[in-house]
Scaffold this active site. Structure first.
Site, PDB file in Angstrom:
ATOM      1  N   HIS A   1      16.205  62.875  16.199  1.00 18.72           N
ATOM      2  CA  HIS A   1      14.787  62.746  16.543  1.00 18.72           C
ATOM      3  C   HIS A   1      14.660  62.769  18.068  1.00 18.72           C
ATOM      4  O   HIS A   1      15.391  62.079  18.776  1.00 18.72           O
ATOM      5  CB  HIS A   1      14.242  61.442  15.956  1.00 18.72           C
ATOM      6  CG  HIS A   1      12.881  61.102  16.439  1.00 18.72           C
ATOM      7  ND1 HIS A   1      11.875  62.037  16.498  1.00 18.72           N
ATOM      8  CD2 HIS A   1      12.357  59.936  16.915  1.00 18.72           C
ATOM      9  CE1 HIS A   1      10.792  61.458  16.981  1.00 18.72           C
ATOM     10  NE2 HIS A   1      11.049  60.196  17.251  1.00 18.72           N
TER      11      HIS A   1
ATOM     12  N   ASN B   1       8.100  63.449  22.363  1.00 19.36           N
ATOM     13  CA  ASN B   1       8.312  62.978  20.997  1.00 19.36           C
ATOM     14  C   ASN B   1       7.144  63.450  20.126  1.00 19.36           C
ATOM     15  O   ASN B   1       6.026  62.959  20.257  1.00 19.36           O
ATOM     16  CB  ASN B   1       8.395  61.444  21.032  1.00 19.36           C
ATOM     17  CG  ASN B   1       8.582  60.820  19.662  1.00 19.36           C
ATOM     18  OD1 ASN B   1       8.419  61.479  18.639  1.00 19.36           O
ATOM     19  ND2 ASN B   1       8.911  59.543  19.653  1.00 19.36           N
TER      20      ASN B   1
ATOM     21  N   CYS C   1       8.210  58.871  12.613  1.00 21.43           N
ATOM     22  CA  CYS C   1       9.116  59.901  13.144  1.00 21.43           C
ATOM     23  C   CYS C   1      10.246  60.249  12.186  1.00 21.43           C
ATOM     24  O   CYS C   1      10.966  61.221  12.405  1.00 21.43           O
ATOM     25  CB  CYS C   1       9.667  59.466  14.490  1.00 21.43           C
ATOM     26  SG  CYS C   1       8.374  59.015  15.645  1.00 21.43           S
TER      27      CYS C   1
END
Ligand code: UT7
Length: 326
Positions: free
Chosen positions: A251, A281, A112
């Site tokens: 994020h 996500n 990520c």
């Protein structure tokens, strides 16, 4: 040292919307649990598009936005942990798709944090004078590595891609970059590849399932810690204060992680740009999708500063501060 400008952005998510109620039909969960623990309401799930397909669509949008010709692209850095294949790299597949015949292409694996890592690599190449026109892509198809029977992970992720076009220019828009890794905690977020299995290996090697394993609470604590650490490091390097930052784009993993980091930084949630309710996500795509949205919704104007920060598997973290010039 050459100056770096972001001259275009793009993003793509698959059309299929899967909301929390849809997931409650396949695992023992509920909209109430997912919303209250994560803030996620729905995510986009691929119905066959692979990482390179989504990456290509985001890349085409960024190229159009930057108004450059594909022949001018000298480097494609693509961040992903869900490549189409071990080889060719997903960056090379995108090169073929968009016909960027003059580009050098490679993938970066930083989960990520991938977009932040890829940006940093691109920035350093441009500053050093090695390349002038660089395409950065973050793309992941997490739906293909999720265990769809594991309610603690399959509810968190969505598929998507984002891209940014970086060029050597008149004004330096990147005020600071920052990255870090902690491999000692790598076991808390994993997806194994293939086992070593050849005629010279003693004994029987078991098959490995390439699915995500996660110690959620460990990652939660890590996320809060490195969000705060990265924000402070980026501000210090850029010699600016939190008050000067128009938006922090974190994020998009979990609303509560951002909330805890906001408390530690002593700022309100209104200082963050959050879209995880719509996409979940999206791993390496997450901060790039949010950046593209912020620009295309005209939420920022020339001179505004945006602080972007990611964290994830590896474990890894990193970010950059961008001064808007579009
Ligand atoms: O890019 C980084 C990617 N990873 C992350 O961002 C993950 C970071 N961590 C988190 O977001 C949170 O730890 C989770 C959302 C994954 C979990 O939230 P939590 O508050 O830490 O819950 P927990 O793991 O402590 O589980 C609490 C309970 C457990 O039941 P018992 O043992 O108390 O009976 C779980 O089995 O919630 C249960 N549970 C669920 N219940 C309904 C776990 N997942 C679910 C679910 N629906 N989807």
């Amino acid at each position: 040292m050459n100056k770096v400008e972001i001259t275009g952005t793009g993003s793509y998510v698959p059309p299929k919307i899967v909301d929390n109620n849809d997931l409650s039909l396949i695992v023992d969960t509920s909209d109430e649990w997912i919303t209250s623990r994560t803030g996620i309401k729905e995510r986009r799930i691929s119905q066959g598009e692979d990482t390179s397909d989504m990456a290509t669509k985001a890349a085409i949008e960024a190229i159009k936005d930057a108004k450059i010709s594909v022949e001018d692209i000298e480097l494609i850095v693509l961040a992903t942990v869900t490549p189409d294949s071990f080889m060719p790299s997903t960056a090379c597949i995108v090169q073929k798709n968009i016909k960027a015949v003059n580009a050098t292409c490679f993938d970066v694996s930083a989960a990520c944090s991938g977009f932040a890592y890829a940006m940093d690599i691109a920035v350093q190449f441009i500053r050093a004078g090695r390349f002038k026109n660089v395409l950065v892509i973050g793309a992941d198809t997490f739906s293909k590595i999720l265990d769809w029977k594991d309610r603690s992970t399959c509810i968190l992720f969505g598929d998507g891609a984002s891209a940014a076009f970086l060029q050597s220019g008149e004004e330096d828009q990147i005020l600071s970059t920052y990255t870090g890794s902690d491999g000692s905690k790598g076991d808390s977020l994993t997806c194994p590849a293939v086992a070593v299995n050849n005629p010279y290996v003693d004994g029987v090697t078991g098959t490995i399932k390439s699915v995500v394993g996660m110690e959620g609470r460990e990652i939660f604590k890590f996320g809060v810690k490195v969000l705060e650490k990265s924000v402070k490091a980026l501000l210090q390097q850029a010699d600016c204060t939190l008050e000067e930052i128009k938006y922090i784009i974190p994020h998009q993993a979990n609303y509560r992680i951002i909330e805890c980091a906001a408390k530690k930084l002593g700022i309100g949630m209104d200082r963050f740009y959050i879209n995880l309710d719509s996409y979940g996500n999206t791993s390496a795509a997450s901060i790039g999708i949010a950046l593209d949205e912020v620009r295309k919704k005209n939420l920022v104007k020339k001179g505004d500063k945006i602080l972007i920060v990611g964290f994830g598997g590896g474990l890894t973290y990193g970010g950059f501060i961008l001064k808007v010039n579009l």
